[in-house]
Design a protein around this motif. Structure first.
Motif, mmCIF file in Angstrom:
data_model
loop_
_atom_site.group_PDB
_atom_site.id
_atom_site.type_symbol
_atom_site.label_atom_id
_atom_site.label_comp_id
_atom_site.label_asym_id
_atom_site.label_seq_id
_atom_site.Cartn_x
_atom_site.Cartn_y
_atom_site.Cartn_z
ATOM 1 N N LEU A 1 26.722 38.045 44.689
ATOM 2 C CA LEU A 1 26.972 39.262 43.910
ATOM 3 C C LEU A 1 28.250 39.977 44.391
ATOM 4 N N GLU A 2 28.369 40.101 45.705
ATOM 5 C CA GLU A 2 29.553 40.795 46.257
ATOM 6 C C GLU A 2 30.823 40.021 45.886
ATOM 7 N N TRP A 3 30.741 38.695 45.992
ATOM 8 C CA TRP A 3 31.907 37.855 45.675
ATOM 9 C C TRP A 3 32.257 37.959 44.192
ATOM 10 N N ALA A 4 31.257 37.761 43.322
ATOM 11 C CA ALA A 4 31.527 37.764 41.880
ATOM 12 C C ALA A 4 32.033 39.137 41.438
ATOM 13 N N HIS A 5 31.319 40.189 41.813
ATOM 14 C CA HIS A 5 31.710 41.537 41.382
ATOM 15 C C HIS A 5 33.038 41.951 42.010
ATOM 16 N N GLY A 6 33.250 41.522 43.239
ATOM 17 C CA GLY A 6 34.507 41.837 43.907
ATOM 18 C C GLY A 6 35.701 41.248 43.175
ATOM 19 N N ASP A 7 35.434 40.172 42.432
ATOM 20 C CA ASP A 7 36.501 39.485 41.699
ATOM 21 C C ASP A 7 36.454 39.800 40.203
ATOM 22 N N GLY A 8 35.645 40.795 39.827
ATOM 23 C CA GLY A 8 35.586 41.194 38.412
ATOM 24 C C GLY A 8 34.784 40.243 37.530
ATOM 25 N N MET A 9 33.867 39.472 38.133
ATOM 26 C CA MET A 9 33.060 38.545 37.338
ATOM 27 C C MET A 9 31.607 39.019 37.277
ATOM 28 N N ASP A 10 30.959 38.791 36.118
ATOM 29 C CA ASP A 10 29.523 39.062 36.029
ATOM 30 C C ASP A 10 28.784 37.935 36.747
ATOM 31 N N LEU A 11 27.568 38.246 37.172
ATOM 32 C CA LEU A 11 26.705 37.218 37.781
ATOM 33 C C LEU A 11 25.368 37.225 37.060
ATOM 34 N N THR A 12 24.888 36.046 36.690
ATOM 35 C CA THR A 12 23.543 35.946 36.112
ATOM 36 C C THR A 12 22.727 34.988 36.955
ATOM 37 N N ILE A 13 21.513 35.402 37.258
ATOM 38 C CA ILE A 13 20.612 34.552 38.038
ATOM 39 C C ILE A 13 19.546 34.001 37.081
ATOM 40 N N ILE A 14 19.236 32.723 37.237
ATOM 41 C CA ILE A 14 18.367 32.022 36.275
ATOM 42 C C ILE A 14 17.158 31.437 36.996
#
Ligand code: SAM
Length: 343
Positions: free
Chosen positions: A188-201
């Motif tokens: 989450l920190e990595w994705a959001h830090g880079d402006g990307m959404d994260l979805t967990i499945i």
């Protein structure tokens, strides 16, 4: 008129199922082949389809375009790995005419990222705005263990190339018990830090993978509760036309999605159907019932037979699915793998 108010094929009106749900989203698996062998998706030794069974790029185009004329507004190419299909960019470029004409709102794809470095610029040039990249861990050794054949550094380069080309990237991570359950805050920190959404499945019981599903299954209620101890998760209305439900993470400002087919399905608002690379239409990811669209597609150059087959199939779209994974249901709920139906 389609639900969004645009005209569709007059002779063949928009697709609405028996429960009143308009079909506006088509997911197409363009190949059953993949350059990874993710442990929850495929067994290591998969038998792939003979070429003659697989729709040609022209047939895939005709099939997708027929759905677009019937009111589909969002088209997702998937697989297998869509970017390992030979000539894939010819199909993407051709389908992009529906974006230009306004018949389609979105053309997108789900990819493992291995070929993104090669294709990112071309994808952006074809009008693709957002893509989903599947990535379950940021640990290179774990990545290799999960994907069996994948290289994390190559995927990360692919993601960087996509971002540099102006594509919005959403990271999709499958929750795997004992494998990546300690990694979601890092992802989450990595994705959001880079402006990307994260979805967990949630892992779904699709296909025999030579392993015990119960061993892999991690309910997202547990993941969410553990993230909520560390972050403030605010429910938001954000919708992408898919099955994810989103929260905003106050601390990062980013979006986090949950796809929970097991603990909570959202079948009542399902707007999707899926076509395999052999032209088999699945009206529900979680049910066996299907319709063959390849025979009507190949039987005639007119689309009348194809439209009739689609109409008939949509009358059979079920209310929903009922996946269960527990001690009594260790076998796959469905024989087919996700790589066949397309995730
Ligand atoms: N190769 C592409 C990719 O990796 O995204 C597209 C196809 S892959 C089948 C699509 C998505 O399905 C991936 O995010 C993958 O993690 C997910 N997936 C595969 N098998 C699954 C399963 N049994 N349960 C939940 N998700 C699964």
């Amino acid at each position: 008129m389609t639900p969004s108010g645009l005209n569709v094929d007059r002779a063949n009106p928009a697709l609405v199922d028996p429960f009143g749900r308009a079909i506006s989203y088509l997911r197409v698996s363009v190949t059953d082949r993949c350059d990874f062998r993710c442990v929850y998706c495929m067994s290591e030794n998969m038998t792939f389809l003979p070429k003659a069974d697989v729709l040609s790029l022209e047939e895939l185009d005709r099939l997708c375009s027929t759905f677009v004329h019937r009111g589909v507004r969002k088209l997702r190419l998937t697989g297998g790995e869509p970017l390992v299909r030979r000539g894939i960019m010819t199909l993407v470029a051709s389908l992009s005419r529906h974006l230009t004409s306004g018949a389609l709102d979105e053309l997108t794809l789900t990819t493992n990222g291995s070929q993104l470095k090669k294709y990112a610029t071309e994808l952006a040039a074809c009008g693709i705005k957002r893509i989903n990249v599947s990535l379950d861990t940021l640990d290179p050794d774990k990545f290799r263990a999960i994907t069996r054949w994948g290289e994390l550094a190559i995927v990360r380069e692919g993601i960087d190339a996509a971002r540099a080309a102006g594509l919005a990237v959403k990271i999709n991570a499958v929750a795997l018990k004992g494998v990546n359950e300690d990694e979601f805050s890092g992802l989450l920190e990595w994705a959001h830090g880079d402006g990307m959404d994260l979805t967990i499945i949630e892992v779904m019981p699709l296909g025999d993978i030579g392993e015990d599903r119960l061993e892999q299954y991690l309910p997202l209620s547990i993941v969410r509760a553990s993230l909520a101890e560390r972050y403030t998760l605010e429910d938001i209305d954000y919708q992408t036309g898919g099955p994810a439900r989103y929260v905003r993470v106050a601390e990062t400002g980013g979006r986090l999605g949950f796809i929970t087919p097991l603990t909570h399905n959202f079948c009542e608002s399902c707007n999707r159907v899926r076509v395999t690379c052999t032209g088999t239409l699945f009206m529900c990811l979680g049910q066996e019932d299907a319709a063959d669209l390849r025979a009507p597609l190949r039987a005639s150059t007119s689309n009348d037979l194809l439209n009739a087959a689609i109409d008939e199939a949509i009358t059979r779209k079920p209310r929903g699915h009922d996946f269960v994974i527990d001690r009594h249901h260790k076998r796959p709920a469905l024989a087919r793998h996700m790589s066949m139906t397309g995730g």
